[in-house]
Write an enzyme that holds these catalytic residues in place. Structure first.
Site, PDB file in Angstrom:
ATOM      1  CB  SER A   3     -17.750  -5.686  -0.791  1.00  0.00           C
ATOM      2  OG  SER A   3     -17.154  -5.748  -2.093  1.00  0.00           O
TER       3      SER A   3
ATOM      4  CE1 TYR B  15     -12.854  -6.386   1.966  1.00  0.00           C
ATOM      5  CE2 TYR B  15     -14.112  -7.201  -0.152  1.00  0.00           C
ATOM      6  CZ  TYR B  15     -13.634  -6.208   0.893  1.00  0.00           C
ATOM      7  OH  TYR B  15     -14.368  -4.815   0.734  1.00  0.00           O
TER       8      TYR B  15
HETATM    9  P1  NAP Z   1      -9.475   2.148   4.051  1.00  0.00           P
HETATM   10  O1  NAP Z   1      -9.343   3.305   3.303  1.00  0.00           O
HETATM   11  O2  NAP Z   1      -8.404   1.216   3.927  1.00  0.00           O
HETATM   12  O3  NAP Z   1      -9.797   2.383   5.487  1.00  0.00           O
HETATM   13  C1  NAP Z   1     -10.177   1.341   6.332  1.00  0.00           C
HETATM   14  C2  NAP Z   1     -10.698   2.032   7.733  1.00  0.00           C
HETATM   15  O4  NAP Z   1     -10.946   0.933   8.604  1.00  0.00           O
HETATM   16  C3  NAP Z   1      -9.414   2.822   8.233  1.00  0.00           C
HETATM   17  O5  NAP Z   1     -10.134   3.911   8.996  1.00  0.00           O
HETATM   18  C4  NAP Z   1      -8.938   1.851   9.302  1.00  0.00           C
HETATM   19  O6  NAP Z   1      -8.355   2.604  10.395  1.00  0.00           O
HETATM   20  C5  NAP Z   1      -9.831   1.027   9.803  1.00  0.00           C
HETATM   21  N1  NAP Z   1      -9.695  -0.386  10.164  1.00  0.00           N
HETATM   22  C6  NAP Z   1      -8.977  -1.433   9.240  1.00  0.00           C
HETATM   23  N2  NAP Z   1      -8.640  -2.149  10.164  1.00  0.00           N
HETATM   24  C7  NAP Z   1      -9.183  -2.140  11.301  1.00  0.00           C
HETATM   25  C8  NAP Z   1      -8.772  -2.861  12.529  1.00  0.00           C
HETATM   26  N3  NAP Z   1      -8.366  -3.983  12.624  1.00  0.00           N
HETATM   27  N4  NAP Z   1      -9.239  -2.139  13.705  1.00  0.00           N
HETATM   28  C9  NAP Z   1     -10.075  -0.822  13.581  1.00  0.00           C
HETATM   29  N5  NAP Z   1     -10.173  -0.530  12.530  1.00  0.00           N
HETATM   30  C10 NAP Z   1      -9.555  -1.048  11.452  1.00  0.00           C
HETATM   31  O7  NAP Z   1     -10.544   1.384   3.318  1.00  0.00           O
HETATM   32  P2  NAP Z   1     -12.248   1.893   2.830  1.00  0.00           P
HETATM   33  O8  NAP Z   1     -12.160   1.733   1.302  1.00  0.00           O
HETATM   34  O9  NAP Z   1     -12.513   3.238   3.329  1.00  0.00           O
HETATM   35  O10 NAP Z   1     -13.275   0.626   3.183  1.00  0.00           O
HETATM   36  C11 NAP Z   1     -14.015   1.026   4.157  1.00  0.00           C
HETATM   37  C12 NAP Z   1     -14.806  -0.303   4.027  1.00  0.00           C
HETATM   38  O11 NAP Z   1     -15.627  -0.340   2.957  1.00  0.00           O
HETATM   39  C13 NAP Z   1     -14.454  -1.725   4.366  1.00  0.00           C
HETATM   40  O12 NAP Z   1     -15.121  -2.726   4.943  1.00  0.00           O
HETATM   41  C14 NAP Z   1     -14.365  -2.180   2.926  1.00  0.00           C
HETATM   42  O13 NAP Z   1     -14.082  -3.637   2.924  1.00  0.00           O
HETATM   43  C15 NAP Z   1     -15.418  -1.672   2.210  1.00  0.00           C
HETATM   44  N6  NAP Z   1     -15.532  -1.545   0.948  1.00  0.00           N
HETATM   45  C16 NAP Z   1     -14.445  -0.826   0.337  1.00  0.00           C
HETATM   46  C17 NAP Z   1     -14.488  -0.886  -1.293  1.00  0.00           C
HETATM   47  C18 NAP Z   1     -13.467   0.081  -1.888  1.00  0.00           C
HETATM   48  O14 NAP Z   1     -13.454  -0.168  -3.084  1.00  0.00           O
HETATM   49  N7  NAP Z   1     -12.779   0.853  -1.202  1.00  0.00           N
HETATM   50  C19 NAP Z   1     -15.436  -1.535  -1.865  1.00  0.00           C
HETATM   51  C20 NAP Z   1     -16.267  -2.204  -1.436  1.00  0.00           C
HETATM   52  C21 NAP Z   1     -16.203  -2.358   0.229  1.00  0.00           C
HETATM   53  P3  NAP Z   1      -6.879   3.152  10.289  1.00  0.00           P
HETATM   54  O15 NAP Z   1      -6.798   4.285   9.425  1.00  0.00           O
HETATM   55  O16 NAP Z   1      -6.493   3.575  11.755  1.00  0.00           O
HETATM   56  O17 NAP Z   1      -6.072   2.035   9.796  1.00  0.00           O
END
Ligand code: NAP
Length: 254
Positions: A146, A159
């Protein structure tokens, strides 16, 4: 070098947290680049990525497992190997965010977040690397870090700590496994429009402040990660080790 170096044909991949959000976009991009892709999430039912992977002509499966439970990691890697015969690519993408002021930050938030966003990344990488090392044909591990691997953020101490750890773990694992043909790298996304940022985007003042700081002038879309993810998991990046590639619309440069 030909453009084939950017293909993933014949590779078997696992993308954690590909039930939705950034992971789903990465999983579909991998299938379009030629890989079989295992999908994962907490939800007992598969998300739309599995259908899109099949439509691209690739094999897939869906495995539900809560990564807050350390025992879930081995089941996920074993499922990939038993379905596909090997694991060539692991993307540690699953992640959560928990927001609260540091002075009141609940211990449960801290423990759950570190377990999912950092500890599971190590366990899954270790388990996947054992298979890659045993097979002797190398592999690719891509961690989703991130911009908070570099910045502290606001109201998100666990985080920021976990994502800082992911960036350091990426380098530590790369140092050990580079000579064995395993590339360990990371992508550091900026502010992307997914469920994890809904609270920020719903806060009009915070959303405007963030948008004004992004040189690209827009929030990132999940598909914005596709090119970087395919590159870092293809042979085009065979000499790239321990790198954290920022994909943030210019946020960190500002
Ligand atoms: P998201 O839309 O909330 O999706 C999160 C995914 O992770 C979902 O498929 C969820 O499964 C899974 N997950 C969450 N907790 C879990 C657990 N305890 N066990 C197994 N699976 C779990 O988030 P995203 O934005 O795509 O984020 C993906 C990654 O990118 C994360 O590591 C996040 O920190 C990173 N990131 C995101 C951003 C941003 O701005 N969006 C920026 C920097 C980094 P379910 O759907 O089944 O709940």
């Amino acid at each position: 070098m030909s453009l084939e170096a950017f293909q993933l044909s014949g590779k078997n991949a696992l993308v954690t947290g590909s039930h939705r959000g950034l992971g789903a976009a990465i999983a579909v991009a991998f299938a379009k680049a030629g890989a079989n892709v295992g999908c994962h999430g907490r939800d007992p039912k598969p998300g739309p990525a599995c259908d899109e992977i099949r439509s691209a002509g690739r094999k897939t499966f869906y495995f539900a497992a809560d990564l807050a439970n350390p025992k879930a990691c081995s089941g996920l890697i074993e499922k990939t190997v038993s379905e596909f015969g090997s694991i060539d690519i692991l993307v540690n993408n699953a992640g959560i965010i928990r927001r609260a002021p540091a002075a009141e930050y609940p211990a449960e938030f801290w423990d759950e977040l570190i377990a999912v966003n950092l500890t599971a990344v190590f366990h899954l990488s270790q388990l996947a690397a054992r298979h890659m090392l045993e097979k002797g044909t190398g592999g690719k591990i891509l961690n989703i870090a991130s911009v908070l691997s570099f910045q502290g953020g606001v109201l998100v101490p666990a985080y920021a700590a976990a994502k800082g750890g992911v960036a350091q773990l990426t380098k530590a694992l790369a140092n050990e496994w580079a000579a064995k043909g395993i590339n360990v790298n990371a992508i550091a996304p900026g502010y992307m429009a997914t469920d994890i940022t809904t609270a920020l985007r719903d806060d009009a003042a915070r959303s405007r402040q963030i948008l004004e700081r992004i040189p690209a002038g827009r929030w990132g879309e999940p598909s914005d990660l596709a090119g970087a993810a395919v590159f870092l998991c293809s042979s085009a990046s065979d000499y790239v080790h321990g790198h954290v590639l920022v994909v943030d619309g210019g946020w960190l440069g500002r």
